[in-house]
Design a protein around this motif. Structure first.
Motif, short mmCIF file in Angstrom:
data_model
loop_
_atom_site.label_atom_id
_atom_site.label_comp_id
_atom_site.label_asym_id
_atom_site.label_seq_id
_atom_site.Cartn_x
_atom_site.Cartn_y
_atom_site.Cartn_z
N ALA A 95 0.72 -1.09 0.02
CA ALA A 95 0.27 0.09 -0.11
C ALA A 95 0.94 1.29 -0.03
CB ALA A 95 -1.06 0.01 1.30
N THR A 96 0.40 2.46 -0.09
CA THR A 96 1.07 3.76 0.03
C THR A 96 1.54 3.74 1.52
OG1 THR A 96 -0.90 4.92 0.61
CG2 THR A 96 -0.50 4.57 -1.91
N TYR A 118 -0.87 5.25 3.69
CA TYR A 118 -1.77 4.04 4.18
C TYR A 118 -1.25 3.26 5.41
CZ TYR A 118 -4.95 -0.09 4.85
OH TYR A 118 -5.58 -1.16 5.21
N LEU A 119 0.07 2.78 5.00
CA LEU A 119 0.78 1.91 5.75
C LEU A 119 1.01 2.40 7.21
CD1 LEU A 119 3.16 0.39 3.28
CD2 LEU A 119 1.50 -0.90 4.26
N ARG A 142 -0.46 4.77 8.89
CA ARG A 142 -1.91 5.02 9.65
C ARG A 142 -2.17 3.89 10.10
NH1 ARG A 142 -3.44 9.37 12.19
NH2 ARG A 142 -5.69 9.05 12.63
N HIS A 143 -2.19 2.60 9.02
CA HIS A 143 -2.72 1.43 9.62
C HIS A 143 -1.98 0.65 10.55
CE1 HIS A 143 -4.18 -2.73 8.78
NE2 HIS A 143 -3.04 -3.23 9.08
N ASP A 178 1.35 7.25 12.73
CA ASP A 178 1.16 8.74 12.48
C ASP A 178 1.22 9.49 13.70
OD1 ASP A 178 0.79 8.52 9.78
OD2 ASP A 178 -1.47 8.92 9.86
N ASP A 213 -3.65 13.22 2.77
CA ASP A 213 -2.87 12.10 2.48
C ASP A 213 -1.56 13.15 2.32
OD1 ASP A 213 -1.36 10.15 1.37
OD2 ASP A 213 -2.52 10.25 -0.30
#
Length: 354
Positions: free
Chosen positions: A298-299, A302-303, A305-306, A310, A347
């Motif tokens: 993933a970007t 995304y990663l 945050r996942h 963050d 983003d």
């Protein structure tokens, strides 16, 4: 531990200054000064910034093809001949794929080989096969290995010369391309075995390295808005480790976090936990990292945050563990701050920086 508060250029608010291809340009500069420096690549020349060296000093560049294990053997031979080989690949391939060659051909005889692992942790969008989430664990378990985890331009540039001056194997873990500038190169000096106090506070202590240091500064800025003070100890030298610096920060805070762009098993968080246990330091302690799972394709946005990397997620976790403190919600506040200050959407990571 060295105090480096005056060397910090980035407050954690807004976006830091950036530089492009710091590592590749510095290696080329070092190669022009020192004729013993040679450069090896295993089919990832431009992807590791080794193409800059190849273009300018082709007689000291060796393309080994898609054969990382062989590249390590050749580098060992060059080191025995008096050269200072810098070998390049993605961190996952340079450590996991050719671990036996690194251990037996380089580390065991303590040869002067410099291993440059690019795309650390989950910074690669290539999925589990390309994400180096166990490289620190492997290299920490290897005797004679020195490990430097880098995440900003000033220390990346200085790390090349530090590696050259150090006699023996060194693993440089860094990101390619655009890097933030967090530290003033006129006030900061990277030293193997040293840690750096970037911020002083009495509530939260954050021990961090590599790409997570920028996020630690951002998390501290968010905590400050809620009246929570934060100490940040930047630990680029994972091995040897500045245990006294960790002890000092741990003893002066109410809750301690270790940030790892890595599996929580075997990385910086594990090293910190070992120090706390052996020194009998009792402090609420949280390891932030991949919790014994593989990454995903993933970007970066995304990663990170996942996996809870963050700044607002880190700040929220710290605030919730503070005794006597009622944590207000910080989730989403970092993206909102970036939108307000930079005019961007949520983003905000590499896709916008690059």
């Amino acid at each position: 531990m060295k105090e480096a508060i005056d060397a910090v250029k980035y407050s954690g608010k807004g976006l830091p200054e950036t530089r492009l291809k710091t590592y590749g340009n510095t290696l080329l500069e070092a190669g022009r000064v020192n004729e013993r420096v040679v450069c090896l690549s295993a089919d990832l020349t431009s992807q590791t910034e080794a193409d800059l060296f190849r273009g300018a000093i082709p007689e000291r560049f060796f393309s080994m093809g898609m054969a990382e294990q062989n590249m390590i053997g050749v580098a060992a031979g060059l080191a025995r001949s008096g050269e200072i080989p810098f070998v390049h690949s993605f961190g996952c391939f340079l450590t996991r794929r050719c671990f036996d060659q690194v251990a037996m051909s380089v580390a065991y005889p303590r040869l002067n080989v410099k291993l440059v692992g690019v795309m650390p942790g989950i910074s690669s969008p290539g999925g589990a096969s390309h994400q180096a989430i166990d490289d620190l664990a492997l290299m920490r378990a290897t005797p004679n290995m020195t490990i430097i985890d880098l995440g900003e331009a000033t220390e990346v540039a200085q790390s090349v010369y530090a590696a050259i001056q150090h006699e023996g194997p060194v693993y440089l873990r860094l990101r390619r391309g655009v890097l933030p500038v967090l530290l003033d190169d006129s006030k900061f000096k990277l030293e193997i075995g040293q840690s750096y106090l970037l911020r002083r506070g009495a509530d939260v202590g954050i021990i961090t390295s590599g790409l997570m240091t920028e996020r630690a500064l951002q998390a501290a800025a968010l905590l400050e808005r809620q009246g929570i003070s934060t100490s940040i100890l930047h630990v680029p030298s994972i091995k040897p480790l500045d245990e006294e610096g960790i002890v000092t920060v741990a003893a002066g805070c109410r809750v301690l976090l270790a940030l790892d762009n890595h599996n929580i098993i075997g990385g910086l968080g594990s090293a910190v936990a070992e120090v706390l246990a052996e020194r009998r330091i009792a402090v609420p302690f949280i390891r932030v990292g991949l919790r014994d799972v593989y990454g995903k394709a993933a970007t970066n946005a995304y990663l990170f945050r996942h996996f809870g990397f963050d700044p607002d997620q880190i700040a929220q976790l710290a605030a919730e563990r503070l005794e006597g403190h009622t944590a207000g919600s910080m989730i989403g506040s970092w993206q909102q701050q970036q939108t307000e200050q930079a005019g961007w959407g949520t983003d905000w990571t590499d896709e916008k920086k690059g």
